[in-house]
Design an enzyme around this catalytic site. Structure first.
Site, PDB file in Angstrom:
ATOM      1  N   LYS A 205       0.840  -1.199   0.000  1.00  0.00           N
ATOM      2  CA  LYS A 205       0.000   0.000   0.000  1.00  0.00           C
ATOM      3  C   LYS A 205       0.878   1.253   0.000  1.00  0.00           C
ATOM      4  CE  LYS A 205      -3.417   2.461   2.706  1.00  0.00           C
ATOM      5  NZ  LYS A 205      -4.403   2.465   3.765  1.00  0.00           N
ATOM      6  N   GLU A 211      10.603  -4.356   4.888  1.00  0.00           N
ATOM      7  CA  GLU A 211      10.814  -5.740   4.446  1.00  0.00           C
ATOM      8  C   GLU A 211      10.525  -5.876   2.954  1.00  0.00           C
ATOM      9  OE1 GLU A 211       8.990  -4.737   7.036  1.00  0.00           O
ATOM     10  OE2 GLU A 211       8.848  -6.250   8.609  1.00  0.00           O
ATOM     11  N   GLY A 267      -4.730  -1.705   4.949  1.00  0.00           N
ATOM     12  CA  GLY A 267      -3.840  -2.793   4.528  1.00  0.00           C
ATOM     13  C   GLY A 267      -4.462  -4.166   4.696  1.00  0.00           C
ATOM     14  N   ARG A 268      -5.042  -4.443   5.863  1.00  0.00           N
ATOM     15  CA  ARG A 268      -5.583  -5.789   6.104  1.00  0.00           C
ATOM     16  C   ARG A 268      -6.949  -5.995   5.449  1.00  0.00           C
ATOM     17  NH1 ARG A 268      -4.778  -2.644  10.250  1.00  0.00           N
ATOM     18  NH2 ARG A 268      -6.502  -1.877  11.516  1.00  0.00           N
ATOM     19  N   GLU A 353      -4.906  -6.877  14.657  1.00  0.00           N
ATOM     20  CA  GLU A 353      -4.402  -5.547  14.285  1.00  0.00           C
ATOM     21  C   GLU A 353      -5.557  -4.541  14.308  1.00  0.00           C
ATOM     22  OE1 GLU A 353      -0.776  -4.934  11.532  1.00  0.00           O
ATOM     23  OE2 GLU A 353      -2.441  -4.332  10.273  1.00  0.00           O
ATOM     24  N   HIS A 384      -4.359 -33.200  16.865  1.00  0.00           N
ATOM     25  CA  HIS A 384      -3.198 -33.930  17.381  1.00  0.00           C
ATOM     26  C   HIS A 384      -2.138 -32.992  17.928  1.00  0.00           C
ATOM     27  CE1 HIS A 384      -4.792 -37.701  15.802  1.00  0.00           C
ATOM     28  NE2 HIS A 384      -5.267 -36.933  14.848  1.00  0.00           N
ATOM     29  N   LYS A 494       9.033  -0.669  14.424  1.00  0.00           N
ATOM     30  CA  LYS A 494       9.626  -0.333  13.118  1.00  0.00           C
ATOM     31  C   LYS A 494      10.701   0.733  13.300  1.00  0.00           C
ATOM     32  CE  LYS A 494       5.614  -0.699  10.016  1.00  0.00           C
ATOM     33  NZ  LYS A 494       4.758   0.096   9.139  1.00  0.00           N
TER      34      LYS A 494
HETATM   35  O1  F6P Z   1       1.659  -4.244   9.976  1.00  0.00           O
HETATM   36  C1  F6P Z   1       1.451  -2.921   9.616  1.00  0.00           C
HETATM   37  C2  F6P Z   1       1.018  -2.783   8.188  1.00  0.00           C
HETATM   38  O2  F6P Z   1       0.853  -1.435   7.908  1.00  0.00           O
HETATM   39  C3  F6P Z   1      -0.244  -3.561   7.849  1.00  0.00           C
HETATM   40  O3  F6P Z   1      -1.400  -2.930   8.228  1.00  0.00           O
HETATM   41  C4  F6P Z   1      -0.089  -3.751   6.381  1.00  0.00           C
HETATM   42  O4  F6P Z   1      -0.922  -4.759   5.943  1.00  0.00           O
HETATM   43  C5  F6P Z   1       1.374  -4.095   6.289  1.00  0.00           C
HETATM   44  O5  F6P Z   1       1.997  -3.296   7.285  1.00  0.00           O
HETATM   45  C6  F6P Z   1       2.008  -3.864   4.953  1.00  0.00           C
HETATM   46  O6  F6P Z   1       1.973  -2.522   4.564  1.00  0.00           O
HETATM   47  P1  F6P Z   1       2.194  -2.092   3.070  1.00  0.00           P
HETATM   48  O7  F6P Z   1       1.130  -2.720   2.252  1.00  0.00           O
HETATM   49  O8  F6P Z   1       2.112  -0.598   3.065  1.00  0.00           O
HETATM   50  O9  F6P Z   1       3.549  -2.576   2.633  1.00  0.00           O
END
Ligand code: F6P
Length: 536
Positions: A205, A211, A267-268, A353, A384, A494
């Site tokens: 987003k 990462e 995002g989620r 979240e 199990h 972060k």
């Molecule tokens: O974990 C925090 C967050 O902002 C989530 O809400 C989101 O899904 C994820 O990091 C990834 O963010 P982005 O899509 O901006 O890379």
């Protein structure tokens, strides 16, 4: 904003819990009609609430609580595109992504449906080209592997949907999901692939997530080293789903390969946007549209059904009852299908979240417990591992059992065995078994569960299921008075990681507590030793 604990129904529920003996076996014995009274059927799915610790009286009180808490107005504001995500000053209108083209969905006074449809059309065009083989890699070969690089909502949702619908995958294509910054995550995928037949989708987003950007850069280097650093290769092997077109262009992705969405998509909750591109590539545009229409059907149900017959509302109210009146800290999600393997992980982000908050929308400390711990694994595997704890442990944890009558892979014998196991578990949890002579064989019982049975595992039913949980979580957020659409709780870690990364890189520990400092020195010392031995 009203404090929920001051509402009349809250007090009535408190009193009702104290004076009632909730024995599930007894409730079933006294009411042969209990299953019918406490189950909800929608086209494509059945949800049975009857094995929950609920009576007609407590249900009525919970429904009154929802009304007193202003759920109806909150739902209208949500669908009306109001800026309900106060701390980020945004709407949360992911429902617009799955609404039919003709539906007006308003954000900031503007109908967003045109922008949504435009992206969907471009996604379809792109997906069809890749699937048909018309889209070629830079060396002229057809794409065989898609690598989605993204994390959190930019990975969990597409991965779940793609795996769940594996019966509809394109036979030439495989999809890999890389999220972790650990080199092993990307490395284990790339070592199996050829740069000439690989398509990377950078799903982010913000297009700033550390990462994802790190993995995206490594993937680009991997590709370019194959094509002798010819930058034109990137256009044939990289696409992006993002709200940040400028950053995507700066990364070098061709403008025609950028699939945008808007900041009112959390995002989620972004699986329904271009973040779902990897899923669309794997299952095809038509199936993806069925997936969206399943979610839309759940939106319409949530928006229009009376609360008493409203599946997300009833699920949410059961959760509030357990969390706030029975003091249960968690719930388990057990999908009885291997293809729903990632459902618990997806729901962990969606629920925890969204509702893992301790401050109300007004910025004061909450007066009640909020979102529970969510965990799970597919059945029968989980039987199990941790089912022992569910049956005889000292905590009570309600379970959501999820199954389907028809799937792609199973034979009748396998299906029957699977469903029999599900029924056996929910029955055993509830009825228990007394064995006074051998207490270790004693099952207390009275352990609640909800069972959701889909008619089939299909794009539509999976869309419905995921939207059901989204709305359940929304309802709970309204009752608890929290903002379910921000996630400030991930920020501090972060920020610290950036500073600590520099300290490790420069072998210069900063000011920390003695534990962090000790660990930091240990890591730096080990890195130095490994460097000296030529291992890093
Ligand atoms: O974990 C925090 C967050 O902002 C989530 O809400 C989101 O899904 C994820 O990091 C990834 O963010 P982005 O899509 O901006 O890379």
């Amino acid at each position: 904003m009203t404090d929920i604990t001051r509402l009349p129904s809250w007090h009535a529920l408190d009193a009702y819990r104290d004076k009632t003996d909730f024995c599930l076996n007894g409730l079933f014995a006294h009411d042969p009609d209990r299953f019918r009274k406490f189950s909800i059927t929608l086209p494509g799915l059945l949800a049975d609430f009857s094995k929950n610790i609920i009576t007609e009286e407590s249900r009525d009180l919970l429904l009154s609580l929802a009304e007193e808490a202003g759920l109806e107005q909150a739902r209208d504001d949500f669908f009306g595109g109001e800026k309900i995500n106060l701390s980020e000053n945004r709407s949360a209108l992911h429902m617009a992504l799955r609404a039919p083209p003709q539906a007006a969905m308003i954000v900031d006074g503007r109908d967003v449906s045109f922008a949504v449809q435009k992206t969907l059309i471009n996604m379809r065009f792109f997906a069809n080209a890749v699937r048909s083989g018309e889209w070629r890699g830079y060396g002229g070969r057809q794409i065989t592997d898609i690598v989605n690089i993204g994390i959190g909502g930019s990975s969990l949702g597409p991965q779940l949907a793609t795996e769940a619908l594996s019966g509809s995958h394109h036979p030439r294509l495989a999809c890999h999901y890389v999220a972790n910054v650990d080199a092993a995550d990307l490395g284990r995928v790339l070592k199996k692939l050829s740069p000439e037949t690989t398509l990377f989708i950078i799903s982010s987003k913000t297009f700033t997530t550390a990462e994802t950007m790190q993995n995206a850069r490594i993937a680009r280097t991997w590709l370019l080293s194959h094509y002798r650093n010819d930058k034109k290769a990137v256009a044939a092997h990289f696409a992006a789903a993002s709200t940040n077109a400028e950053a995507v262009r700066d990364f070098g992705i061709a403008p025609e390969n950028i699939f945008p969405f808007q900041d009112w998509v959390g995002g989620r909750y972004s699986l329904w946007s271009s973040i779902g591109l990897s899923t669309m590539l794997m299952i095809g545009p038509d199936n993806f549209f069925k997936f969206l229409s399943g979610a839309h059907a759940m939106d319409e149900h949530f928006r229009s059904a009376p609360f008493r017959d409203n599946l997300p509302v009833m699920m949410a109210l059961m959760g509030v009852w357990y969390r706030n009146f029975m003091n249960y800290p968690a719930y388990a999600v057990i999908p009885y299908h291997a293809v729903l393997r990632r459902l618990p992980a997806y729901l962990q982000q969606l629920d925890m979240e969204s509702n893992g908050k301790s401050v109300t929308r007004d910025g004061v400390a909450v007066s009640v417990k909020t979102g529970p711990l969510v965990f799970g694994e597919p059945g029968t595997d989980a039987q199990h591992s941790f089912f022992q704890w569910l049956h005889q442990g000292s905590d009570i944890v309600p379970v959501d059992f999820i199954a389907a009558l028809k799937t792609t892979y199973d034979t009748p014998a396998q299906r029957n065995m699977l469903l029999a196991n599900l029924l056996a578990q929910s029955e055993a949890l509830m009825t228990g078994r007394k064995n006074a002579a051998e207490p270790h064989r004693d099952f207390a019982g009275n352990r609640p569960s909800t069972t959701i049975i889909l008619d089939e595992i299909s794009p539509r039913s999976i869309g419905m299921l995921l939207a059901l949980y989204e709305h359940k979580i929304f309802v709970q957020g309204v009752l608890w008075g929290i903002n379910s659409f921000d996630q400030w709780g991930v920020e501090l870690g972060k920020t610290l990681a950036v500073a600590l990364g520099d300290e490790i890189e420069n072998e210069a520990p900063g000011k920390h507590d003695s534990s962090t400092l000790g660990l930091l020195n240990h890591i730096i010392g080990a890195s130095v030793c490994q460097l000296q031995r030529g291992r890093l």
